[in-house]
Write a protein that holds these residues in place. Structure first.
Motif, PDB file in Angstrom:
ATOM      1  N   LEU A 304       0.831  -1.209   0.000  1.00 35.56           N
ATOM      2  CA  LEU A 304       0.000   0.000   0.000  1.00 35.56           C
ATOM      3  C   LEU A 304       0.864   1.258   0.000  1.00 35.56           C
ATOM      4  CD1 LEU A 304      -2.962   1.153   0.338  1.00 35.56           C
ATOM      5  CD2 LEU A 304      -2.417   1.303   2.783  1.00 35.56           C
ATOM      6  N   ILE A 305       1.843   1.296   0.886  1.00 40.81           N
ATOM      7  CA  ILE A 305       2.691   2.489   1.010  1.00 40.81           C
ATOM      8  C   ILE A 305       3.523   2.718  -0.246  1.00 40.81           C
ATOM      9  CG2 ILE A 305       4.634   3.498   2.278  1.00 40.81           C
ATOM     10  CD1 ILE A 305       3.515   2.133   4.818  1.00 40.81           C
ATOM     11  N   SER A 306       4.128   1.649  -0.774  1.00 41.76           N
ATOM     12  CA  SER A 306       4.997   1.816  -1.945  1.00 41.76           C
ATOM     13  C   SER A 306       4.192   2.196  -3.190  1.00 41.76           C
ATOM     14  CB  SER A 306       5.828   0.555  -2.193  1.00 41.76           C
ATOM     15  OG  SER A 306       5.013  -0.578  -2.305  1.00 41.76           O
ATOM     16  N   THR A 307       2.958   1.678  -3.314  1.00 45.61           N
ATOM     17  CA  THR A 307       2.093   2.065  -4.431  1.00 45.61           C
ATOM     18  C   THR A 307       1.784   3.561  -4.360  1.00 45.61           C
ATOM     19  OG1 THR A 307       1.077  -0.129  -4.447  1.00 45.61           O
ATOM     20  CG2 THR A 307      -0.143   1.619  -5.542  1.00 45.61           C
ATOM     21  N   PHE A 308       1.459   4.032  -3.169  1.00 40.92           N
ATOM     22  CA  PHE A 308       1.162   5.450  -2.931  1.00 40.92           C
ATOM     23  C   PHE A 308       2.376   6.331  -3.263  1.00 40.92           C
ATOM     24  CE2 PHE A 308       1.290   8.890   0.354  1.00 40.92           C
ATOM     25  CZ  PHE A 308       0.238   9.666  -0.125  1.00 40.92           C
ATOM     26  N   LEU A 309       3.546   5.936  -2.750  1.00 47.53           N
ATOM     27  CA  LEU A 309       4.752   6.735  -2.977  1.00 47.53           C
ATOM     28  C   LEU A 309       5.142   6.770  -4.454  1.00 47.53           C
ATOM     29  CD1 LEU A 309       6.953   5.665   0.077  1.00 47.53           C
ATOM     30  CD2 LEU A 309       5.893   7.890  -0.302  1.00 47.53           C
ATOM     31  N   LYS A 310       5.016   5.623  -5.130  1.00 52.12           N
ATOM     32  CA  LYS A 310       5.379   5.598  -6.548  1.00 52.12           C
ATOM     33  C   LYS A 310       4.473   6.527  -7.353  1.00 52.12           C
ATOM     34  CE  LYS A 310       6.606   3.117 -10.576  1.00 52.12           C
ATOM     35  NZ  LYS A 310       6.763   1.888 -11.322  1.00 52.12           N
ATOM     36  N   GLU A 311       3.179   6.522  -7.060  1.00 50.94           N
ATOM     37  CA  GLU A 311       2.248   7.408  -7.770  1.00 50.94           C
ATOM     38  C   GLU A 311       2.605   8.882  -7.556  1.00 50.94           C
ATOM     39  OE1 GLU A 311      -1.557   6.231  -6.271  1.00 50.94           O
ATOM     40  OE2 GLU A 311      -1.632   4.389  -7.474  1.00 50.94           O
ATOM     41  N   PHE A 322      14.136   3.956  -5.956  1.00 51.01           N
ATOM     42  CA  PHE A 322      13.046   3.555  -5.070  1.00 51.01           C
ATOM     43  C   PHE A 322      12.980   2.035  -5.042  1.00 51.01           C
ATOM     44  CE2 PHE A 322       8.290   2.794  -4.800  1.00 51.01           C
ATOM     45  CZ  PHE A 322       8.188   3.100  -3.452  1.00 51.01           C
ATOM     46  N   ALA A 323      12.886   1.448  -3.862  1.00 50.96           N
ATOM     47  CA  ALA A 323      12.828  -0.014  -3.765  1.00 50.96           C
ATOM     48  C   ALA A 323      12.096  -0.445  -2.502  1.00 50.96           C
ATOM     49  CB  ALA A 323      14.238  -0.607  -3.770  1.00 50.96           C
ATOM     50  N   LEU A 338       4.444  -6.483  -6.619  1.00 52.77           N
ATOM     51  CA  LEU A 338       5.323  -5.310  -6.627  1.00 52.77           C
ATOM     52  C   LEU A 338       6.189  -5.275  -7.883  1.00 52.77           C
ATOM     53  CD1 LEU A 338       6.335  -5.307  -2.868  1.00 52.77           C
ATOM     54  CD2 LEU A 338       5.225  -3.402  -4.043  1.00 52.77           C
ATOM     55  N   GLU A 339       6.777  -6.408  -8.206  1.00 57.56           N
ATOM     56  CA  GLU A 339       7.718  -6.451  -9.332  1.00 57.56           C
ATOM     57  C   GLU A 339       7.008  -6.398 -10.683  1.00 57.56           C
ATOM     58  OE1 GLU A 339      11.633  -8.790  -7.642  1.00 57.56           O
ATOM     59  OE2 GLU A 339      10.019 -10.011  -8.474  1.00 57.56           O
ATOM     60  N   GLU A 340       5.928  -7.177 -10.826  1.00 59.04           N
ATOM     61  CA  GLU A 340       5.306  -7.328 -12.147  1.00 59.04           C
ATOM     62  C   GLU A 340       4.205  -6.314 -12.429  1.00 59.04           C
ATOM     63  OE1 GLU A 340       4.198 -11.395 -12.841  1.00 59.04           O
ATOM     64  OE2 GLU A 340       6.154 -12.158 -12.175  1.00 59.04           O
ATOM     65  N   THR A 341       3.397  -5.985 -11.426  1.00 56.75           N
ATOM     66  CA  THR A 341       2.302  -5.035 -11.639  1.00 56.75           C
ATOM     67  C   THR A 341       2.755  -3.601 -11.389  1.00 56.75           C
ATOM     68  OG1 THR A 341       0.710  -6.725 -10.974  1.00 56.75           O
ATOM     69  CG2 THR A 341      -0.076  -4.445 -11.000  1.00 56.75           C
ATOM     70  N   MET A 342       3.402  -3.361 -10.237  1.00 54.47           N
ATOM     71  CA  MET A 342       3.813  -2.002  -9.873  1.00 54.47           C
ATOM     72  C   MET A 342       5.163  -1.603 -10.450  1.00 54.47           C
ATOM     73  SD  MET A 342       1.339  -0.679  -8.390  1.00 54.47           S
ATOM     74  CE  MET A 342       2.250   0.847  -8.159  1.00 54.47           C
ATOM     75  N   LYS A 343       5.907  -2.572 -10.968  1.00 55.54           N
ATOM     76  CA  LYS A 343       7.245  -2.314 -11.530  1.00 55.54           C
ATOM     77  C   LYS A 343       8.167  -1.642 -10.497  1.00 55.54           C
ATOM     78  CE  LYS A 343       5.640  -3.827 -15.452  1.00 55.54           C
ATOM     79  NZ  LYS A 343       5.867  -5.247 -15.785  1.00 55.54           N
ATOM     80  N   VAL A 344       8.060  -2.114  -9.266  1.00 56.14           N
ATOM     81  CA  VAL A 344       8.913  -1.609  -8.180  1.00 56.14           C
ATOM     82  C   VAL A 344       9.979  -2.666  -7.881  1.00 56.14           C
ATOM     83  CG1 VAL A 344       8.979  -1.007  -5.724  1.00 56.14           C
ATOM     84  CG2 VAL A 344       7.096  -0.193  -7.143  1.00 56.14           C
ATOM     85  N   PRO A 345      11.263  -2.278  -7.843  1.00 55.47           N
ATOM     86  CA  PRO A 345      12.309  -3.255  -7.518  1.00 55.47           C
ATOM     87  C   PRO A 345      12.136  -3.783  -6.088  1.00 55.47           C
ATOM     88  CG  PRO A 345      13.256  -1.229  -8.402  1.00 55.47           C
ATOM     89  CD  PRO A 345      11.819  -0.954  -8.133  1.00 55.47           C
TER      90      PRO A 345
END
Length: 544
Positions: A304-311, A322-323, A338-345
């Motif tokens: 939840l937090i990383s999705t918010f921060l990435k946006e 950002f990771a 995180l990796e496949e949908t949000m593209k966050v390392p």
């Protein structure tokens, strides 16, 4: 150093014969009646560390999610972080030294760390609500005083609050004001600023039930209530007036047993969360209309937090690194999302927040959470400066607003350590801003069914691991056996690791169904029992 005075005081805080303790990720923990000498000696060590770093050092008397009859102590380094690894070794040596060895060990620490004994020392002390904590914190002050150190006793505070105090004092107020009121004002002001616009556009209140594990979190959350905006309605359960600390309640109980705490009534869809005994962990949960219990643990919180921060970073046009940092216990579905949908390392670190914290420091913004709900977000100095500058100087309205939201988020987060109160406010703010119900948050991804077991062994040191504890190196043949077992199931993963505190091996398994996860965990535990020197009866099959 006045060794005569140290020896005299040490006899008043005598070490039980033959007792051996290890400074682990969370410091020392054992039965409270065995800790008097350790507390006194950690007061001594805190003075030496303060003299060496020329900084304020913290000493927190707590045993977190352990039973009420236990207690413990952890030292806090200058920026509010956990004690440096080299000093963990000094702490263990000092705690275990017999009386006649004490002078030699203290002298050796001073020599190895080039401690200037003529320098000043300042130590801040805090404690949780355990019956033993007040007396044990007095033993700490005895240790500080005998070496001529100055101290400030904050009394009853959460562990994250003491971490905050240490950081405030050593950054000369740049991080915040080093009082409990300063902590309340900083977090509540940031929450109001972050949610102000969204709250003005919605009807109704934010309503949340909080299980405080009958611990210090209840006391501090009540105090903080008067700083909250009227729209935030927090109902406190397990506030310490009836039940025992951490007994059938708290974040650890809810996470392990996958059910709500005793003493908390839940309506379908009602948002609830649990702190642990010293309020540095948090997990969320709810029941659906069919009465099924849903847990949102550290993995869900990190997502939840990383999705918010990435946006927000995308809106602000910031290109900061950002990771997300997880442990091997993170559910495979969270990593995949995180990796496949949000593209966050996503990076994996060894179990223990100190390992995640250090890994998260490698990025401009690092989000880390253990599955147990202990975690936070770290912003590098450079990232913070860029965000604060953009929030003031950016000409593009949309980008400036995003930067302002990032700035308020920075102020809402306790970057020194995982903090249940800070994390709770951040989660509530995000749910308001994204207009999400707890069920919608939960539906971001579906956890793979999993099972955790433990196997008693004669010596946990026979298990050695690599790859952030995801693969066993010893005993020979164990990893090959685990690989063969994993291949029998769909979407399966399993690993084993030795406990940090007792002679048990912890087993984790996940698979496509709960039955398969249970069977895989059982078969892996049998392999550990046979190959790693199991004690007692072989592990029995899991019954869900």
């Amino acid at each position: 150093m006045d060794f005569e005075a140290v020896t005299k005081y040490s006899k008043l805080h005598a070490k039980p014969p033959g007792l051996s303790l290890q400074y682990g990720t969370a410091g020392f923990r054992t039965k409270a009646e065995n800790l008097d000498h350790t507390m006194f000696r950690m007061g001594l060590l805190a003075v030496l560390r303060s003299k060496q770093t020329k900084s304020t050092i913290g000493v927190m008397v707590t045993a977190s999610h352990n039973p009420e009859e236990d207690n413990g102590v952890k030292l806090i380094d200058p920026l509010g972080e956990m004690l440096a690894a080299a000093w963990e070794e000094h702490a263990t040596r000092l705690a275990n030294a017999e009386e006649e060895e004490l002078q030699r060990v203290l002298t050796d620490i001073c020599r190895k760390e080039a401690v200037d004994l003529l320098g000043n020392a300042f130590v801040v002390i805090g404690r949780d609500t355990r019956p033993s904590s007040k007396k044990l914190s007095q033993s700490v002050t005895d240790g500080v005083s005998v070496l001529g150190g100055q101290y400030h006793d904050y009394g009853l505070v959460t562990t994250p609050q003491l971490h905050y105090m240490v950081c405030c004092r050593n950054t000369h107020g740049n991080y915040g004001i080093a009082t409990v009121e300063g902590y309340y004002e900083k977090l509540s002001n940031a929450f109001v600023e972050l949610t102000k616009q969204a709250m003005s556009q919605r009807d109704g209140h934010i309503s949340l039930k909080v299980d405080c594990a009958n611990g210090i979190g209840a006391l501090k959350l009540k105090e903080m209530g008067r700083y909250f905006p009227a729209c935030l309605m927090v109902h406190i359960d397990n506030d310490g007036t009836k039940g025992k600390l951490n007994h059938l309640c708290g974040a650890d109980f809810v996470k392990v047993h996958q059910k709500p705490p005793v003493g908390l009534e839940m309506k379908p869809g009602e948002r609830c969360c649990s702190f642990d005994g010293d309020a540095d962990r948090i997990v969320y949960y709810y029941t659906d209309v069919a009465g099924h219990f849903h847990l949102l643990d550290g993995d869900k919180i990190a997502t939840l937090i990383s999705t918010f921060l990435k946006e927000l970073l995308v809106k602000a046009g910031q290109t900061l690194t950002f990771a997300v940092v997880q442990t091997a216990y993170a559910n495979g579905s969270s990593t995949c999302y995180l990796e496949e949908t949000m593209k966050v390392p996503v990076h994996c670190a060894k179990t223990g927040v100190k390992h995640l914290h250090h890994k998260a420091q490698e990025f401009d913004i690092g989000v880390y959470f253990e599955a147990n709900g202990h975690g936070t977000v770290l912003f590098s100095k450079a990232a913070e400066q860029k965000i604060r500058y953009q929030a003031k100087e950016e000409k593009d309205n949309r980008k400036r607003e995003a930067a302002k939201m990032l700035e308020n988020t920075i102020d809402l987060i306790n970057q020194t350590v995982g903090d249940a109160i800070s994390d709770m406010l951040l989660i509530e703010a995000i749910l308001v801003l994204k207009n999400l119900t707890v069920a919608q948050w939960d539906s971001m991804y579906t956890d793979l069914p999993n099972r955790q077991l433990k196997v008693k062994v004669a010596d946990r040191r026979v298990i050695d691991t690599t790859d952030a504890e995801r693969r066993a190196v010893t005993p020979p043949g164990l990893q090959e056996k685990i690989d063969d077992l994993v291949n029998k199931f769909q979407l399966a993963r399993a690993f084993v690791r030795p406990s940090g505190t007792e002679d048990v091996v912890r087993v984790y398994a996940e698979a496509d169904t709960q039955e398969n996860a249970d069977n895989l965990a059982h078969e892996v535990s049998l392999a550990v029992y046979h190959l790693a020197g199991g004690v007692g009866e072989p592990p029995k099959a899991v019954t869900s």
